[in-house]
Design an enzyme around this catalytic site. Structure first.
Site, PDB file in Angstrom:
ATOM      1  N   VAL A   1       0.836  -1.210   0.000  1.00  0.00           N
ATOM      2  CA  VAL A   1       0.000   0.000   0.000  1.00  0.00           C
ATOM      3  C   VAL A   1       0.870   1.259   0.000  1.00  0.00           C
ATOM      4  CG1 VAL A   1      -1.888   1.224   1.134  1.00  0.00           C
ATOM      5  CG2 VAL A   1      -1.783  -1.273   1.286  1.00  0.00           C
TER       6      VAL A   1
ATOM      7  N   ARG B   1      12.035  -0.896   6.939  1.00  0.00           N
ATOM      8  CA  ARG B   1      12.993  -1.756   7.637  1.00  0.00           C
ATOM      9  C   ARG B   1      14.256  -1.961   6.830  1.00  0.00           C
ATOM     10  NH1 ARG B   1       9.573  -6.989   8.899  1.00  0.00           N
ATOM     11  NH2 ARG B   1       9.111  -6.409   6.762  1.00  0.00           N
ATOM     12  N   ARG B   2      14.056  -2.162   5.500  1.00  0.00           N
ATOM     13  CA  ARG B   2      15.185  -2.555   4.635  1.00  0.00           C
ATOM     14  C   ARG B   2      15.294  -1.595   3.440  1.00  0.00           C
ATOM     15  NH1 ARG B   2      12.486  -8.357   4.112  1.00  0.00           N
ATOM     16  NH2 ARG B   2      10.769  -6.897   3.804  1.00  0.00           N
TER      17      ARG B   2
ATOM     18  N   LYS C   1      -6.024  -2.122  10.823  1.00  0.00           N
ATOM     19  CA  LYS C   1      -7.247  -2.591  11.514  1.00  0.00           C
ATOM     20  C   LYS C   1      -6.933  -3.236  12.851  1.00  0.00           C
ATOM     21  CE  LYS C   1      -6.188  -5.494   8.305  1.00  0.00           C
ATOM     22  NZ  LYS C   1      -6.195  -5.729   6.915  1.00  0.00           N
TER      23      LYS C   1
ATOM     24  N   LYS D   1     -12.201  -5.842  11.887  1.00  0.00           N
ATOM     25  CA  LYS D   1     -13.033  -4.918  11.108  1.00  0.00           C
ATOM     26  C   LYS D   1     -14.422  -4.785  11.739  1.00  0.00           C
ATOM     27  CE  LYS D   1     -10.417  -5.933   6.940  1.00  0.00           C
ATOM     28  NZ  LYS D   1     -10.278  -6.844   5.793  1.00  0.00           N
TER      29      LYS D   1
ATOM     30  N   GLY E   1      -5.691  -4.621  -1.953  1.00  0.00           N
ATOM     31  CA  GLY E   1      -4.893  -4.289  -3.143  1.00  0.00           C
ATOM     32  C   GLY E   1      -4.175  -2.969  -2.924  1.00  0.00           C
TER      33      GLY E   1
HETATM   34  N1  LIG Z   1      -2.287  -4.936   1.330  1.00  0.00           N
HETATM   35  C1  LIG Z   1      -3.575  -4.632   1.298  1.00  0.00           C
HETATM   36  O1  LIG Z   1      -4.279  -4.913   0.328  1.00  0.00           O
HETATM   37  C2  LIG Z   1      -4.190  -3.924   2.471  1.00  0.00           C
HETATM   38  C3  LIG Z   1      -5.563  -3.622   2.444  1.00  0.00           C
HETATM   39  C4  LIG Z   1      -6.145  -2.935   3.507  1.00  0.00           C
HETATM   40  C5  LIG Z   1      -5.353  -2.577   4.581  1.00  0.00           C
HETATM   41  N2  LIG Z   1      -4.030  -2.911   4.606  1.00  0.00           N
HETATM   42  C6  LIG Z   1      -3.243  -2.523   5.771  1.00  0.00           C
HETATM   43  O2  LIG Z   1      -2.226  -1.626   5.352  1.00  0.00           O
HETATM   44  C7  LIG Z   1      -1.084  -1.790   6.160  1.00  0.00           C
HETATM   45  C8  LIG Z   1       0.132  -2.075   5.269  1.00  0.00           C
HETATM   46  O3  LIG Z   1      -0.110  -3.255   4.541  1.00  0.00           O
HETATM   47  P1  LIG Z   1       0.850  -3.705   3.331  1.00  0.00           P
HETATM   48  O4  LIG Z   1       0.151  -4.812   2.659  1.00  0.00           O
HETATM   49  O5  LIG Z   1       1.258  -2.520   2.529  1.00  0.00           O
HETATM   50  O6  LIG Z   1       2.108  -4.270   4.138  1.00  0.00           O
HETATM   51  P2  LIG Z   1       3.546  -4.694   3.568  1.00  0.00           P
HETATM   52  O7  LIG Z   1       3.524  -4.815   2.092  1.00  0.00           O
HETATM   53  O8  LIG Z   1       4.004  -5.837   4.375  1.00  0.00           O
HETATM   54  O9  LIG Z   1       4.454  -3.427   3.925  1.00  0.00           O
HETATM   55  C9  LIG Z   1       4.842  -3.102   5.229  1.00  0.00           C
HETATM   56  C10 LIG Z   1       5.891  -2.015   5.185  1.00  0.00           C
HETATM   57  O10 LIG Z   1       6.218  -1.660   6.523  1.00  0.00           O
HETATM   58  C11 LIG Z   1       7.643  -1.613   6.660  1.00  0.00           C
HETATM   59  N3  LIG Z   1       7.983  -1.911   8.042  1.00  0.00           N
HETATM   60  C12 LIG Z   1       7.763  -3.067   8.723  1.00  0.00           C
HETATM   61  N4  LIG Z   1       8.192  -2.946  10.001  1.00  0.00           N
HETATM   62  C13 LIG Z   1       8.677  -1.683  10.105  1.00  0.00           C
HETATM   63  C14 LIG Z   1       9.252  -0.950  11.168  1.00  0.00           C
HETATM   64  N5  LIG Z   1       9.419  -1.497  12.363  1.00  0.00           N
HETATM   65  N6  LIG Z   1       9.626   0.328  10.942  1.00  0.00           N
HETATM   66  C15 LIG Z   1       9.477   0.885   9.733  1.00  0.00           C
HETATM   67  N7  LIG Z   1       8.916   0.242   8.673  1.00  0.00           N
HETATM   68  C16 LIG Z   1       8.541  -1.024   8.872  1.00  0.00           C
HETATM   69  C17 LIG Z   1       8.173  -2.618   5.674  1.00  0.00           C
HETATM   70  O11 LIG Z   1       9.508  -2.266   5.364  1.00  0.00           O
HETATM   71  P3  LIG Z   1      10.379  -3.150   4.324  1.00  0.00           P
HETATM   72  O12 LIG Z   1       9.688  -2.995   3.004  1.00  0.00           O
HETATM   73  O13 LIG Z   1      11.698  -2.503   4.328  1.00  0.00           O
HETATM   74  O14 LIG Z   1      10.352  -4.544   4.851  1.00  0.00           O
HETATM   75  C18 LIG Z   1       7.202  -2.429   4.506  1.00  0.00           C
HETATM   76  O15 LIG Z   1       7.636  -1.382   3.669  1.00  0.00           O
HETATM   77  C19 LIG Z   1      -1.428  -2.910   7.161  1.00  0.00           C
HETATM   78  O16 LIG Z   1      -1.922  -2.352   8.342  1.00  0.00           O
HETATM   79  C20 LIG Z   1      -2.526  -3.670   6.445  1.00  0.00           C
HETATM   80  O17 LIG Z   1      -3.384  -4.353   7.327  1.00  0.00           O
HETATM   81  C21 LIG Z   1      -3.429  -3.574   3.578  1.00  0.00           C
END
Ligand SMILES: NC(=O)c1ccc[n+]([C@@H]2O[C@H](COP(=O)([O-])OP(=O)(O)OC[C@H]3O[C@@H](n4cnc5c(N)ncnc54)[C@H](OP(=O)(O)O)[C@@H]3O)[C@@H](O)[C@H]2O)c1
Length: 463
Positions: free
Chosen positions: A19, A50-51, A108, A208, A315
């Site tokens: 996202v 993180r990375r 959430k 949710k 997404g």
């Molecule tokens: N994906 C969806 O479709 C979706 C839909 C609705 C809601 N959400 C919500 O949106 C949020 C993000 O989801 P996502 O799917 O985008 O997650 P994701 O792809 O796993 O991305 C997480 C990001 O957070 C970073 N991160 C993790 N630990 C960290 C820390 N301690 N300090 C700083 N950065 C850190 C990671 O860094 P690195 O990249 O360097 O590892 C990564 O860039 C979540 O709360 C999820 O529930 C997601």
């Protein structure tokens, strides 16, 4: 709060994954339009990950691994959190809010666990806390509940709020696959994660449901208050049984305001129920046609009547759309020097336990087909105050010995019973008592049946 007219609004982004990377893209590609809508330029001043080595596509000078340092910067107006999970995010967001920075989050799990503390911190400093993307991805849902329906009384919300489980149940319904086969297909197509627990066991939907119930009923509801049952035990036979009744099986998040009764007793007070479980719903209901990974939320309000919100529940770009909507709202408030509507939790309604919650049930029993069995079974339902709406018997053929060997011949049958509304506790004790009857060989399946405001005539009686 004094307005910021003219000065850029500075944004810190925590997380740049599925996202977050799309938020960066939209902020960059649509910078001019966003500035026009907000009334000031919106500048991304830092991105915590993180990375950093994995993020070659974003300007290196924006990247940091020091999320706490980024949040503490004096020049940051808004923190957009797209990391997920509880810690370290909770501490970072509480600090940001206490220091007067507005927060936009899609988290959430955190909102459902500790939304009250975040809202209190926002109230204290006069900052905004927005989290539209935390429920049902792209679908505008929380703002309609909080603002458009602010003058109405929401009675019930029933939602398909988890795309993974909806994909699995849809696949089971269309192809006749069993749960394991459908889960494997979801994994192959990218709809299920390697560890699908949060989705298939209902944790994601329960978070949710807590957020939806809190906003709809002006009462703090946490994920722990939500009854939760996932889809692992839904069998191909359950899906076929639903079909035979003109129904389909969906994993629903249901939040209701129940007036005048706790379980069987009427005490004139109002309560909230919040639950996540698979349920049969009539195929004529709009939620029944929501298939694949789509989400939809059906709201019933006293004056507005029935409303349905439908779209992509997840997404990158889809969820980023909801995040950007919140970001623009928070930025506009900074520019004019105000704040958006705060979470209202004035009603303090108690949450009913699942045992006290009323719904209808479909019970399939394998029984010995002989005279008097139906009366015995009906007697057990009556003893536990569970009223039967319809009974159907399906013969299943011979069991036991043959005519010549002296062993009495018995025939098996399946009794399919649909009840009127009863408490979950009453149904549970009914099922327990049924298993003690000699004539009952086994309980083949128990599924809740939800009419969701429509008469389910095919099942007998009103919803
Ligand atoms: N994906 C969806 O479709 C979706 C839909 C609705 C809601 N959400 C919500 O949106 C949020 C993000 O989801 P996502 O799917 O985008 O997650 P994701 O792809 O796993 O991305 C997480 C990001 O957070 C970073 N991160 C993790 N630990 C960290 C820390 N301690 N300090 C700083 N950065 C850190 C990671 O860094 P690195 O990249 O360097 O590892 C990564 O860039 C979540 O709360 C999820 O529930 C997601």
């Amino acid at each position: 709060m004094v307005g910021n007219e003219g000065r850029a609004i500075n944004v810190a982004l925590l997380g740049c994954g599925v996202v977050g990377s799309q938020v960066v893209r939209l902020l960059t590609e649509q910078a001019d339009e966003l500035a026009a809508r907000v009334g000031a330029p919106v500048h991304l001043v830092g991105i915590a990950v993180r990375r950093p080595q994995r993020h070659a596509d974003v300007p290196a000078d924006l990247l940091t691994t020091d999320a706490a340092g980024l949040v503490a910067r004096d020049d940051v107006d808004i923190v957009v959190e797209l990391v997920g999970g509880i810690e370290p995010v909770r501490g970072l967001l509480l600090t940001a809010l206490k220091n007067g920075k507005s927060v936009v989050s899609a988290n959430k799990a955190l909102l459902a666990e500790d939304g009250a503390a975040l809202a209190a911190a926002a109230d204290e400093s006069g900052a905004d806390l927005y989290y539209e993307a935390s429920v049902a991805g792209a679908i505008p849902l929380l703002r309609p509940i909080q603002q458009s329906l602010a003058g109405d009384r929401i009675r019930r919300i029933a939602g398909i709020v988890n795309g993974t489980t909806n994909f699995i149940l849809s696949a089971m319904a269309t192809s006749g696959a069993n749960y394991t086969e459908a889960l494997e297909e979801a994994g192959r197509l990218g709809y299920a994660e390697a560890d699908p627990t949060a989705d298939v066991d209902g944790y994601d939907a329960a978070s949710k449901a807590a957020i939806l119930a809190s906003l709809a009923f002006h009462t703090r509801v946490t994920a722990d208050d939500v009854y939760r049952e996932g889809i692992r035990d839904v069998s191909a036979a359950d899906i076929a049984a639903a079909k035979a009744l003109g129904c389909t099986v969906k994993l629903l998040a249901i939040c209701e305001q129940v007036d005048g009764g706790r379980g069987e007793r009427s005490d004139g007070k109002s309560y909230v129920t919040a639950r996540v479980h698979p349920a049969m719903i009539p195929r004529s209901h709009p939620l029944a046609s929501v298939s694949g990974a789509y989400n939809a939320v059906f709201i019933e309000a006293a004056a507005a009547g029935q409303l349905m919100f439908y779209g992509q529940g997840a997404g990158g770009p889809e969820t980023a759309s909801a995040v950007l909507g919140d970001l623009v709202a928070a930025a506009r408030n900074r520019v004019i020097g105000g704040r958006g509507p705060r979470d209202s939790a004035h009603a303090h309604l108690p949450v009913l336990t699942m045992g006290e919650t009323r719904t209808r049930y479909h019970v399939a029993l394998d029984v010995t087909d002989r005279a008097g069995v139906l009366a015995q079974v009906a007697g057990v339902f009556a003893d536990h105050d569970v009223s039967i709406a319809t009974v159907r018997q399906e013969g299943r053929g011979q069991n036991g010995g043959d005519a010549d060997d002296g062993v009495p011949n018995t025939r098996d049958a399946t009794l399919v019973i649909v009840t009127h509304s009863a408490t979950d506790a009453a149904l549970a004790s009914t099922v327990e008592a049924l298993t003690g009857l000699d004539a009952v060989r086994g309980v083949a399946g128990v599924l809740r049946v939800e009419g969701l405001g429509r008469p389910v005539t095919e099942l007998g009686g009103a919803s």
